[in-house]
Write a protein that holds these residues in place. Structure first.
Motif, PDB file in Angstrom:
ATOM      1  N   ILE A  47       0.836  -1.208   0.000  1.00 42.25           N
ATOM      2  CA  ILE A  47       0.000   0.000   0.000  1.00 42.25           C
ATOM      3  C   ILE A  47       0.866   1.250   0.000  1.00 42.25           C
ATOM      4  N   ASN A  48       1.907   1.231   0.821  1.00 43.95           N
ATOM      5  CA  ASN A  48       2.763   2.389   1.031  1.00 43.95           C
ATOM      6  C   ASN A  48       3.713   2.645  -0.131  1.00 43.95           C
ATOM      7  N   GLY A  49       4.166   1.593  -0.777  1.00 42.27           N
ATOM      8  CA  GLY A  49       5.071   1.760  -1.899  1.00 42.27           C
ATOM      9  C   GLY A  49       6.537   1.577  -1.562  1.00 42.27           C
TER      10      GLY A  49
ATOM     11  N   LEU B  57       3.794  19.148   4.517  1.00 46.91           N
ATOM     12  CA  LEU B  57       4.983  18.864   3.712  1.00 46.91           C
ATOM     13  C   LEU B  57       4.614  18.456   2.290  1.00 46.91           C
ATOM     14  N   ARG B  58       3.546  17.669   2.143  1.00 46.50           N
ATOM     15  CA  ARG B  58       3.096  17.283   0.802  1.00 46.50           C
ATOM     16  C   ARG B  58       2.602  18.497   0.018  1.00 46.50           C
TER      17      ARG B  58
ATOM     18  N   LYS C   1       6.764  18.182  -1.318  1.00 50.07           N
ATOM     19  CA  LYS C   1       7.560  16.988  -0.996  1.00 50.07           C
ATOM     20  C   LYS C   1       6.846  15.741  -1.516  1.00 50.07           C
ATOM     21  N   ASP C   2       7.636  14.770  -1.999  1.00 48.36           N
ATOM     22  CA  ASP C   2       7.027  13.501  -2.382  1.00 48.36           C
ATOM     23  C   ASP C   2       6.717  12.702  -1.111  1.00 48.36           C
ATOM     24  N   HIS C   3       6.098  11.535  -1.287  1.00 52.07           N
ATOM     25  CA  HIS C   3       5.650  10.756  -0.139  1.00 52.07           C
ATOM     26  C   HIS C   3       6.780  10.450   0.845  1.00 52.07           C
TER      27      HIS C   3
END
Length: 128
Positions: free
Chosen positions: A19-21, A83-84, A88-90
């Protein structure tokens, strides 16, 4: 600070990783710490890494206690979202969250749990 005995749950963490990658070796959800494998022998090279993961998640346990659980969720989620929204990316947002910064900074310190002061994560808003 307490070092909490983790629950071994490799299937659960594998699902979260999908799910998180990216790979998850430990996960905290108050009051539980989930880890992907049982504690290896002290003679095993992976023992130090296993203890590091437990320390990292135990730091989150203490942060959760300090912020009365709901504060942890609100601060963590709010900081991540901010932050997103700032581009910022994940993974960068995840690692930038103040609670993660304290945990990553101190996860290799074997006596951090003995000298950690309450609300130590506040210092990580400026520098950690």
């Amino acid at each position: 600070m307490l070092i909490i005995k983790p629950i071994v749950a490799p299937r659960f963490l594998k699902l979260l990783s999908k799910i998180n990658g990216f790979g998850i070796s430990g996960f905290f959800f108050f009051p539980f710490i989930f880890i992907n494998r049982p504690e290896p022998s002290v003679m095993d090279n992976d023992h130090r890494v296993w203890r590091k993961t437990v320390r990292h998640e135990s730091i989150h346990w203490q942060q959760c206690v300090e912020t009365l659980i709901i504060g942890f969720l609100l601060i963590y989620g709010g900081h991540y979202l901010l932050l997103r929204l700032n581009g910022k990316d994940h993974e960068a947002a995840y690692r930038g969250v103040v609670f993660e910064r304290e945990a990553y900074t101190n996860q290799w310190d074997e006596i951090y749990h003995k000298r950690r002061v309450w609300f130590a994560w506040l210092a990580c808003f400026n520098d950690c």
